[in-house]
Design a protein around this motif. Structure first.
Motif, PDB file in Angstrom:
ATOM      1  N   CYS A 102       0.976  -1.519   0.020  1.00 56.54           N
ATOM      2  CA  CYS A 102       0.168  -0.204  -0.278  1.00 56.54           C
ATOM      3  C   CYS A 102       1.505   1.041  -0.218  1.00 56.54           C
ATOM      4  CB  CYS A 102      -0.697  -0.370   1.205  1.00 56.54           C
ATOM      5  SG  CYS A 102      -1.886   1.292   1.069  1.00 56.54           S
ATOM      6  N   ARG A 126       3.589  -1.237  -7.613  1.00 53.60           N
ATOM      7  CA  ARG A 126       2.983   0.069  -7.104  1.00 53.60           C
ATOM      8  C   ARG A 126       3.179   0.198  -5.786  1.00 53.60           C
ATOM      9  NH1 ARG A 126      -2.262   0.548  -4.586  1.00 53.60           N
ATOM     10  NH2 ARG A 126      -1.029   1.461  -2.824  1.00 53.60           N
ATOM     11  N   LYS A 131      -0.204   9.699   0.933  1.00 52.40           N
ATOM     12  CA  LYS A 131      -1.171   8.651   0.950  1.00 52.40           C
ATOM     13  C   LYS A 131      -2.501   9.332   1.267  1.00 52.40           C
ATOM     14  CE  LYS A 131      -1.841   4.821   0.980  1.00 52.40           C
ATOM     15  NZ  LYS A 131      -1.908   4.187  -0.888  1.00 52.40           N
ATOM     16  N   HIS A 271      -8.191  -3.725  -2.195  1.00 56.20           N
ATOM     17  CA  HIS A 271      -9.394  -2.028  -1.647  1.00 56.20           C
ATOM     18  C   HIS A 271     -10.805  -2.743  -1.566  1.00 56.20           C
ATOM     19  CE1 HIS A 271      -5.607   0.121  -2.313  1.00 56.20           C
ATOM     20  NE2 HIS A 271      -5.752   0.114  -1.328  1.00 56.20           N
ATOM     21  N   GLU A 297      -1.911  -5.360  -3.466  1.00 60.68           N
ATOM     22  CA  GLU A 297      -1.194  -4.849  -2.460  1.00 60.68           C
ATOM     23  C   GLU A 297      -0.537  -6.259  -1.999  1.00 60.68           C
ATOM     24  OE1 GLU A 297      -3.280  -0.788  -1.381  1.00 60.68           O
ATOM     25  OE2 GLU A 297      -3.578  -2.415   0.419  1.00 60.68           O
ATOM     26  N   ASP A 308      -2.863  -0.610   5.780  1.00 61.78           N
ATOM     27  CA  ASP A 308      -3.826  -1.428   4.601  1.00 61.78           C
ATOM     28  C   ASP A 308      -3.203  -2.829   4.896  1.00 61.78           C
ATOM     29  OD1 ASP A 308      -5.375  -0.066   4.430  1.00 61.78           O
ATOM     30  OD2 ASP A 308      -4.940   0.167   1.870  1.00 61.78           O
ATOM     31  N   GLN A 311      -5.757  -5.919   4.786  1.00 62.69           N
ATOM     32  CA  GLN A 311      -5.307  -6.855   3.336  1.00 62.69           C
ATOM     33  C   GLN A 311      -4.382  -7.119   2.381  1.00 62.69           C
ATOM     34  OE1 GLN A 311      -7.605  -3.294   2.407  1.00 62.69           O
ATOM     35  NE2 GLN A 311      -6.155  -2.362   0.422  1.00 62.69           N
TER      36      GLN A 311
HETATM   37 MN    MN Z   1      -4.100   0.739   0.417  1.00 64.40          MN
END
Ligand code: MN
Ligand code: PEP
Length: 334
Positions: A102, A126, A131, A271, A297, A308, A311
């Motif tokens: 993330c 990524r 953020k 997400h 992610e 995050d 996840q």
């Molecule tokens: Mn994220």
């Protein structure tokens, strides 16, 4: 308005037609497909006599487009748009994995994850440097230093980088970024979209938390209206009454977008899910629905991620998702 030109029309006749159409003050988007040439007219077409236009010998058909999105409309550009980034193609049957944390947290973290996701099959790295956090007290990202670390990871792995812009005043920091992400919260930041329309960077445009499919397409239109056709759309879940998931993954949006637009469409199951155990089934469903890529992610230590973590997949879990998504792709390509 969409004007389809008959096959084998010679260039001079086509140029004459274009000049005449331009005299009405409209912009022309030209799309040369395998079987036909399509002229997409943008602007006030009300003064163009469609009966007269249709009667010309080189015209196959004339259709007025009722949808408010024009450049993004598949009727304007019947073939899929293929976007090429650092030699990698996305769209038109070219499928890519985008993976990474993330947020960029340190040099070791980002370069380690980059190497791991590359091994597992990711083409793009990524990582968020700026953020968008709900709380002003939460980790806000490493900002310019985060971008520098992404560039470092790109140098070490050769992976093009995808990262989010939150404010147009940061644009010059993004010079070495390969794909600029516009996050869900900024999908309707129209001034940002307009400015990105004047760049030539590919833009990964995420669907807003409460945006309709048409609103997403209108945001793409903002970027395209400025001259930048390189827009990748991303379904990342929308807010519904459901509370078991972070968002509700709108799988139908993927299939529907592929129908409405020629732009590549990717999915971000991370997400949407909010929990790592749901990421794989959602990634498989998005792949089966026709997505042109998946963004996931991945973190080396999800329990201690600064953003995050719940996840995030481990590199091993990511590798397993890639392998099963590839099996789905094989079935689709049969
Ligand atoms: Mn994220
Ligand atoms: C992200 O990609 O890390 C992100 C913030 O995504 P979204 O804008 O979809 O919430």
């Amino acid at each position: 308005m969409v004007v389809v030109i008959k096959k084998n029309t010679d260039e001079e006749q086509l140029n004459n037609l274009k000049e005449w159409l331009k005299s009405f003050g409209v912009d022309i988007h030209e799309s040369h497909g395998e079987y036909e040439t399509v002229l997409g007219l943008i602007g006030d077409t009300s003064h163009i006599d469609t009966d007269l236009l249709s009667s010309l010998s080189i015209i196959e058909s004339v259709t007025r487009i009722s949808e408010p999105f024009k450049a993004a409309n598949r009727k304007f550009h019947p073939d899929d748009t293929v976007i090429e980034v650092a030699g990698l193609k996305i769209g038109g049957g070219n499928f890519q994995y985008i993976a990474g944390p993330c947020s960029v947290e340190s040099e070791e973290q980002i370069t380690y994850i980059a190497k791991e996701v590359k091994k597992a099959g990711a083409a793009f790295l990524r990582g968020g440097a700026f953020k968008p956090r709900t709380s002003p007290y939460a980790f806000q990202g490493m900002r310019a230093e985060g971008l520098r670390l992404l560039e470092e990871a790109k140098e070490q792995t050769g992976m093009p980088i995808v990262t989010e812009i939150m404010d147009i005043s940061h644009l010059e920091l993004f010079e070495n970024v390969d794909v600029i992400q516009v996050g869900a919260r900024n999908m309707q930041n129209f001034e940002l979209l307009k400015e990105l329309g004047h760049t030539n960077k590919p833009i990964l445009l995420k669907r807003g938390l409460a945006a309709t499919i048409q609103e997403l397409l209108m945001s793409a239109e903002y970027i395209m209206a400025g001259g930048n056709d390189k827009v990748i759309l991303c379904e990342r879940g929308i807010r519904t009454f459901e509370t078991y998931t972070r968002n509700t993954m709108d799988i139908s949006a993927i299939a529907l977008l592929k129908e409405k637009t020629h732009l590549p469409v990717i999915a971000d199951p991370s997400h949407a899910a909010g929990f790592s155990r749901l990421v794989k089934p959602l990634a498989l469903a998005a792949t089966a629905a026709g997505a042109d890529g998946i963004m996931i992610e991945v973190h080396n230590d999800p329990a201690h991620a600064l953003c995050d973590g719940p996840q995030a997949l481990t590199p091993e879990q990511f590798s397993d998702v890639v392998s099963d998504c590839n099996s789905i792709r094989d079935i689709l390509n049969k």
